[in-house]
Design an enzyme around this catalytic site. Structure first.
Site, PDB file in Angstrom:
ATOM      1  N   THR A 139      -1.608   8.946  33.410  1.00 16.17           N
ATOM      2  CA  THR A 139      -1.790  10.161  32.614  1.00 16.17           C
ATOM      3  C   THR A 139      -0.995  10.027  31.319  1.00 16.17           C
ATOM      4  O   THR A 139      -0.290   9.052  31.104  1.00 16.17           O
ATOM      5  CB  THR A 139      -1.286  11.403  33.381  1.00 16.17           C
TER       6      THR A 139
ATOM      7  N   HIS B 126       1.522  11.884  30.548  1.00 12.10           N
ATOM      8  CA  HIS B 126       2.779  12.606  30.771  1.00 12.10           C
ATOM      9  C   HIS B 126       3.897  12.058  29.898  1.00 12.10           C
ATOM     10  O   HIS B 126       4.701  12.825  29.347  1.00 12.10           O
ATOM     11  CB  HIS B 126       3.167  12.529  32.251  1.00 12.10           C
TER      12      HIS B 126
ATOM     13  N   ASN C 224      17.407   9.827  17.755  1.00  8.76           N
ATOM     14  CA  ASN C 224      16.422   9.836  18.828  1.00  8.76           C
ATOM     15  C   ASN C 224      16.132   8.396  19.228  1.00  8.76           C
ATOM     16  O   ASN C 224      15.330   7.712  18.610  1.00  8.76           O
ATOM     17  CB  ASN C 224      15.138  10.540  18.375  1.00  8.76           C
TER      18      ASN C 224
ATOM     19  N   ILE D 239       7.511   5.427  29.938  1.00  9.91           N
ATOM     20  CA  ILE D 239       6.442   4.431  30.002  1.00  9.91           C
ATOM     21  C   ILE D 239       5.176   5.085  30.540  1.00  9.91           C
ATOM     22  O   ILE D 239       5.220   5.821  31.531  1.00  9.91           O
ATOM     23  CB  ILE D 239       6.850   3.246  30.902  1.00  9.91           C
TER      24      ILE D 239
END
Length: 161
Positions: free
Chosen positions: A89, A91, A116, A85
């Site tokens: 940033t 990330h 996936n 989540i």
């Protein structure tokens, strides 16, 4: 992400074996994915004993565990689950991209399909609707796993002829 999933093929899962890797980070959301995926597999006839589940700390660790399961050659498919989540940033996007590439490498390197099922969402609300709400990604991941496991078995039989 599209809301137009492929039509259900009504595949039977009896005799198929699945590895399931699930991150512990964002546990409530990942557990929603797990429960929904397991329910679809069970409804298709996959025995609980034919699903081996491992937990890892977070989504970044999912590919390593998926690699270990796939390399064991005991599974027809590995389903990888996690939730990333966004925050202040990007990330979550970086990790999501890395995980996606790694899972594809596991599948291509081992010959075992890897689904996936790592959700990458910008907000907690987006993640919640995909894991616990009206967009049932856990079920979609399980159906994709059933289809790929069946295809793997079909193709392997053709190679042995």
């Amino acid at each position: 992400m599209s809301l137009h999933a492929p039509s259900d093929l009504n595949l039977r899962g009896a005799g198929l074996r699945f590895g399931l890797v699930a991150a512990r980070f964002n546990a409530e959301l990942v557990d929603g994915l797990r429960q929904r995926a397991r329910a679809v597999l069970a409804a298709a006839g996959v025995r609980a004993a034919d699903i081996v589940e491992v937990r890892v700390p977070g989504s970044h660790e999912v590919p390593w565990a998926a690699q270990q399961l796939a390399a064991a050659k005991r599974f027809d498919c590995v389903i990888a689950l996690g939730v990333l989540i966004g925050g202040d940033t990007n990330h979550h996007e970086m990790v999501g991209d890395s995980v996606s590439h790694a899972l594809q490498q596991v599948a291509l390197g081992t010959g075992v399909p890897v689904i996936n099922g790592v959700i990458v969402a910008n907000t907690p609300a987006q993640a919640r609707v995909r894991c616990l709400g009206r967009i049932d990604r856990g079920a979609e991941f399980a159906r994709a796993g059933l289809e790929m496991a069946t295809l793997r078995r079909t193709l392997r039989k053709g190679q042995k002829s």
